[in-house]
Structure formats: structure tokens, C-alpha cells
Design a protein around this motif. Structure first.
Motif, PDB file in Angstrom:
ATOM      1  N   LEU A  25      40.138  30.063  29.910  1.00  0.00           N
ATOM      2  CA  LEU A  25      39.640  28.798  29.372  1.00  0.00           C
ATOM      3  C   LEU A  25      40.481  27.632  29.867  1.00  0.00           C
ATOM      4  CD1 LEU A  25      39.237  29.930  25.656  1.00  0.00           C
ATOM      5  CD2 LEU A  25      37.519  30.032  27.478  1.00  0.00           C
ATOM      6  N   ASP A  26      39.863  26.450  29.934  1.00  0.00           N
ATOM      7  CA  ASP A  26      40.622  25.252  30.262  1.00  0.00           C
ATOM      8  C   ASP A  26      41.237  24.678  28.992  1.00  0.00           C
ATOM      9  OD1 ASP A  26      38.619  23.786  28.934  1.00  0.00           O
ATOM     10  OD2 ASP A  26      37.762  22.967  30.791  1.00  0.00           O
ATOM     11  N   VAL A  32      36.358  28.798  32.357  1.00  0.00           N
ATOM     12  CA  VAL A  32      36.551  28.365  33.746  1.00  0.00           C
ATOM     13  C   VAL A  32      35.850  29.390  34.620  1.00  0.00           C
ATOM     14  CG1 VAL A  32      38.199  27.733  35.526  1.00  0.00           C
ATOM     15  CG2 VAL A  32      38.741  27.288  33.124  1.00  0.00           C
ATOM     16  N   TYR A  33      34.591  29.145  34.869  1.00  0.00           N
ATOM     17  CA  TYR A  33      33.725  30.107  35.555  1.00  0.00           C
ATOM     18  C   TYR A  33      34.231  30.451  36.953  1.00  0.00           C
ATOM     19  CZ  TYR A  33      29.526  32.462  37.097  1.00  0.00           C
ATOM     20  OH  TYR A  33      28.655  33.400  37.558  1.00  0.00           O
ATOM     21  N   SER A  54      37.156  43.310  36.724  1.00  0.00           N
ATOM     22  CA  SER A  54      35.949  42.511  36.555  1.00  0.00           C
ATOM     23  C   SER A  54      34.959  42.952  37.622  1.00  0.00           C
ATOM     24  CB  SER A  54      36.279  41.021  36.713  1.00  0.00           C
ATOM     25  OG  SER A  54      36.589  40.734  38.068  1.00  0.00           O
ATOM     26  N   ALA A  55      33.905  42.203  37.760  1.00  0.00           N
ATOM     27  CA  ALA A  55      32.912  42.498  38.787  1.00  0.00           C
ATOM     28  C   ALA A  55      33.209  41.748  40.085  1.00  0.00           C
ATOM     29  CB  ALA A  55      31.519  42.118  38.287  1.00  0.00           C
ATOM     30  N   HIS A  56      34.415  41.188  40.208  1.00  0.00           N
ATOM     31  CA  HIS A  56      34.794  40.408  41.392  1.00  0.00           C
ATOM     32  C   HIS A  56      34.679  41.274  42.644  1.00  0.00           C
ATOM     33  CE1 HIS A  56      37.038  37.885  44.141  1.00  0.00           C
ATOM     34  NE2 HIS A  56      36.988  36.916  43.239  1.00  0.00           N
ATOM     35  N   PRO A  70      39.432  37.545  38.150  1.00  0.00           N
ATOM     36  CA  PRO A  70      38.298  37.384  37.235  1.00  0.00           C
ATOM     37  C   PRO A  70      36.982  37.171  37.985  1.00  0.00           C
ATOM     38  CG  PRO A  70      39.526  35.349  37.373  1.00  0.00           C
ATOM     39  CD  PRO A  70      40.271  36.358  38.198  1.00  0.00           C
ATOM     40  N   GLU A  71      35.908  37.444  37.325  1.00  0.00           N
ATOM     41  CA  GLU A  71      34.571  37.106  37.814  1.00  0.00           C
ATOM     42  C   GLU A  71      33.899  36.316  36.708  1.00  0.00           C
ATOM     43  OE1 GLU A  71      31.233  36.583  40.031  1.00  0.00           O
ATOM     44  OE2 GLU A  71      33.106  37.443  40.735  1.00  0.00           O
ATOM     45  N   GLY A  72      33.466  35.125  37.030  1.00  0.00           N
ATOM     46  CA  GLY A  72      32.849  34.281  36.012  1.00  0.00           C
ATOM     47  C   GLY A  72      33.827  33.901  34.914  1.00  0.00           C
TER      48      GLY A  72
END
Length: 102
Positions: A25-26, A32-33, A54-56, A70-72
Motif C-alpha cells: 500500500l502507499d 500499489v498495483y 505471486s503470479a509475477h 508482487p503481482e498487482g
């Protein structure tokens, strides 16, 4: 960073498994996508990290390591908890350290 922990104790095969969702999060609390910060997780106590990631698309090391991209803006840690106390600590460059007591 923000965490949310889920467990599915109603299913015998899932006893002791915890799913810890991590969101980047910001400063205003917004996801923070497009975050690209590598995140690390450390465990202390009675438990074992089964998977973190993640799905990265660049996640090539596998899910058994304690670091991931992270992803998304999101990641997931899957932990097998014992009977004692367990603490997870999430860190990353440019990120505020986050601890979770389980």
C-alpha cells in the motif's frame, strides 16, 4: 504493507495451514498495483514456510524461497503452523517492515 490471514480448519487436510495475504500500500492506504519491490519473509517460532510468491512472470526461483516479486501489488505466504507462537516478518527495499503474530 497490510496483511490478512485466512485458515480453513474445517477441512482436515488443511489443519495448521495459514494463508497470509500481503498487500503493498502507499501512504494513503491504496494498493500499489504496479509495485516491483522484492519482498522477503522470515519466520520465527513454531512453523514452516511452505510457499511464498505471486503470479509475477519473473518468479523463476520457485515458491519455497523467502523472497518474491508482487503481482498487482499482492503476494501470498502459505505457512504450516505448529502449536507454539509464530511470527512472520515481511521486509523489502523502500517498504515499511510488517510483522504478523500467528
Amino acid at each position: 504493507m497490510e496483511t490478512e490471514t485466512e485458515s480453513y480448519e474445517n477441512f482436515p487436510e488443511n489443519r495448521g495451514l495459514l494463508f497470509v495475504n500481503l498487500r503493498l500500500l502507499d501512504e494513503k492506504g491504496r494498493l500499489v498495483y504496479g509495485a516491483e519491490n522484492e519482498v522477503h519473509v522470515e519466520l520465527e517460532g513454531d512453523g514452516r514456510l511452505l510457499a511464498f510468491g505471486s503470479a509475477h512472470s519473473e518468479h523463476r526461483k520457485g515458491y519455497a524461497y523467502g523472497s518474491a516479486l508482487p503481482e498487482g501489488g499482492e503476494l501470498l505466504a502459505i505457512v504450516k503452523k505448529g502449536k507454539g507462537a509464530l511470527e512472520l516478518r515481511f521486509t523489502g527495499e523502500g517498504l515499511k517492515e510488517t510483522e504478523v503474530q500467528l
